[in-house]
Every structure is written in C-alpha cells, then in structure tokens.
Design an enzyme around this catalytic site. Structure first.
Site, PDB file in Angstrom:
ATOM      1  N   ASP A 118      12.549  -6.131  -7.341  1.00  0.00           N
ATOM      2  CA  ASP A 118      11.828  -6.323  -5.793  1.00  0.00           C
ATOM      3  C   ASP A 118      12.736  -7.447  -5.357  1.00  0.00           C
ATOM      4  O   ASP A 118      14.084  -7.587  -5.226  1.00  0.00           O
ATOM      5  CB  ASP A 118      10.431  -6.521  -5.851  1.00  0.00           C
ATOM      6  N   ASP A 245       9.045   5.201  -8.032  1.00  0.00           N
ATOM      7  CA  ASP A 245       9.260   4.167  -7.111  1.00  0.00           C
ATOM      8  C   ASP A 245       9.531   4.709  -5.925  1.00  0.00           C
ATOM      9  O   ASP A 245      11.050   4.888  -5.727  1.00  0.00           O
ATOM     10  CB  ASP A 245       9.657   2.915  -7.516  1.00  0.00           C
ATOM     11  N   HIS A 274       6.461   0.958  -8.734  1.00  0.00           N
ATOM     12  CA  HIS A 274       7.208  -0.106  -8.234  1.00  0.00           C
ATOM     13  C   HIS A 274       7.068  -1.135  -9.158  1.00  0.00           C
ATOM     14  O   HIS A 274       8.205  -1.845  -9.533  1.00  0.00           O
ATOM     15  CB  HIS A 274       6.783  -0.427  -6.989  1.00  0.00           C
TER      16      HIS A 274
END
Length: 296
Positions: A118, A245, A274
């Site tokens: 991320d 994801d 995710h």
C-alpha cells in the site's frame, strides 16, 4: 505544526504485539518503530500503508527475526505510536519522504531489504530509488509507485472520496473489510488504538488524496525519476501480491515486466485481500526469508 500523541495506555496489552517501543525524533515529532532480531544483522524494513500501523506486521516480524534478520517496522507519522499532526494540510507526499529519509539516516541503515505494501510501497520504492546503494533487495505485496500517468481503478476513487468526506472513518472496520479473514475484537481494538478521536485521524484521511492521480501532480516528477532508477534495478525484486485485492490487482505483472531484478525470482501469489499481512502472514514472511537465503 500542531500534533497529538496517542496516550500509551491505549496500547497496553495488545494481542500478539509484545514488542518494545523505540523512537527517533524528526524535528518536533516523534516516530515509533519496532526493532527485533540481532542488532548486527542486515535489516528488513517493513513499511505499512493506509490506515494501518506496525501492528499489521505482528505475525511476520517474529518469523523473519527467528531466521536471523533484524526487522525494523516503523509507524509512519500520523499512525500507530508515532506523533500525529492534526491538520490534513500538514501531510504531503514529499513530507512523508523527508520523514522516512531522516529515519533511515538516523538509524544509519544499510544493506536494507525493503518489504512494503500500500502506501508503504509509494514511500519505500521512492526511498530505495533515491538511495539505491543502501538497499539490497525489494519485496512488494499489493503496492505500486504511481506517477499519475495511469488510470486509477474505480475502487480507489471511491476510497479516496470516502476518506476525505465521510464523517465516519472507522479504522479497524476498514482493515477488516480489506481482509479475507474476520478480525477478532482484540485485533479490532489494536487497529483503533492509535486513533482515540477525530483529530488523531488527519494523517489517515490525507493519504488517499496524496496518491498521484494526474500527470501534473506535485509528486509526479519525483516518481518518474524513481522509475528511471527502478527500470535499471538489477538487485533482487520479488512480488508477493494477493489474489483478492481490487485496488492493486495486476500490479505484480506490471512490476515484473518493468524491473530487471524481478526476472527469474520466485514470485508468489498469496491468499488474501488488500491487507495480505492479515490473511497470509507466515507465507509472506517465509517468501522474504527464502529470498534472503539465496543471497546469503
């Protein structure tokens, strides 16, 4: 810059998080980090993303430390046990980069293996590209380095608007929604622990709007320059994306095609959403250990 510091009592007796706290001072702000494993070993730098903190890596840190690695997992400014500026406008992509650069400088980290996901990837990949002599390997799971030249997926646009405008921003529920497995009440408490009130959440709300979405974004030029380095990156580059994801799906193939160091690496697809550190923490950690074992 006004900031708040989450009271220590919020972090007492967190499930599966026995790590001693460590801190560095970044001007007037204090950044927290976990530092486990042999102090003399080459470091693994685990960078979390949005809206998590080093708690995300709690099941991976012991696995990598037990293999003989020094594992360092900071809380980005605005998250975890680190200080939190209270205005969204106090956060920028470049400011986060400056904080992370100061962090690795103060700890004098070299021979780093980057592990990122991320926003940890948006920061970590730039950090490695701007300090290539200090990094020996990169492992990316569900992350990317956008320049604003690519079209963002619809799921991200929805997420950005929610983060900026929703009066309700439930940190732990967001992480649970982005994971395959159901988090328990104590895990939910841990993810909410850094954020006892609205003024503590400015950093978490700010991150989505800082992702470069257009070619004229303030971060675009620096990210394009980073890509020029990554496109010449010959050191090991491993992808460990998950299979579920919607935001980063397909990013692993994109990275493998553009970065020379990804060639012939044992890339893996892990089960999870995710937040693959919640869904497949041990396979993720073992993939890191296996890669580093080939480099010993």
């Amino acid at each position: 810059m006004d900031f708040v510091r989450t009271p220590d009592k919020r972090f007492e007796r967190l499930l599966d998080y026995p790590f001693e706290p460590h801190y560095v001072q970044l001007d007037n702000l204090r950044m927290h980090y976990v530092d486990e494993g042999p102090a003399e070993a080459r470091p693994i730098l685990m960078l979390h993303g949005e809206p998590s903190w080093s708690y995300l890596y709690r099941h991976m840190i012991p696995v990598c430390a037990a293999a003989g690695h020094r594992v360092i997992a900071p809380d980005l400014i605005g998250f975890g046990k680190s200080d939190k500026p209270t205005s969204i406008d106090d956060y920028s992509y470049q400011q986060h980069m400056d904080w992370m650069q100061s962090f690795i400088d103060q700890l004098k980290l070299t021979d780093i293996t980057l592990v990122c996901q991320d926003w940890g990837s948006l920061l970590g990949l730039r950090l490695a590209a701007e300090n290539p002599d200090r990094f020996r390997a990169i492992v990316v799971g569900n992350g990317m380095l956008p320049t604003g030249d690519q079209k963002a997926p619809p799921a991200f646009k929805i997420w950005k608007n929610f983060a900026l405008y929703s009066p309700w921003f439930p940190i732990a529920r967001i992480i649970r929604t982005g994971s395959f497995r159901k988090l328990g009440p104590e895990e939910m408490r841990a993810y909410d622990a850094p954020f006892p009130g609205k003024k503590y959440k400015a950093g978490a709300r700010a991150f989505p709007r800082l992702v470069p979405m257009t070619p004229d974004d303030p971060a675009t030029d620096a990210n394009r320059s980073a890509w020029k380095v990554l496109e010449q990156w010959e050191k090991p580059f491993l992808t460990t994306f998950s299979n579920g994801d919607p935001i980063t799906r397909g990013g692993d193939r994109y990275l493998q095609e553009r970065i020379p160091g990804a060639k012939n690496q044992p890339h893996v697809t892990l089960k999870g959403g995710h937040f693959l550190q919640e869904d497949s923490p041990v396979p993720f950690a073992r993939a890191i250990n296996d890669l580093l074992a080939t480099m010993a």
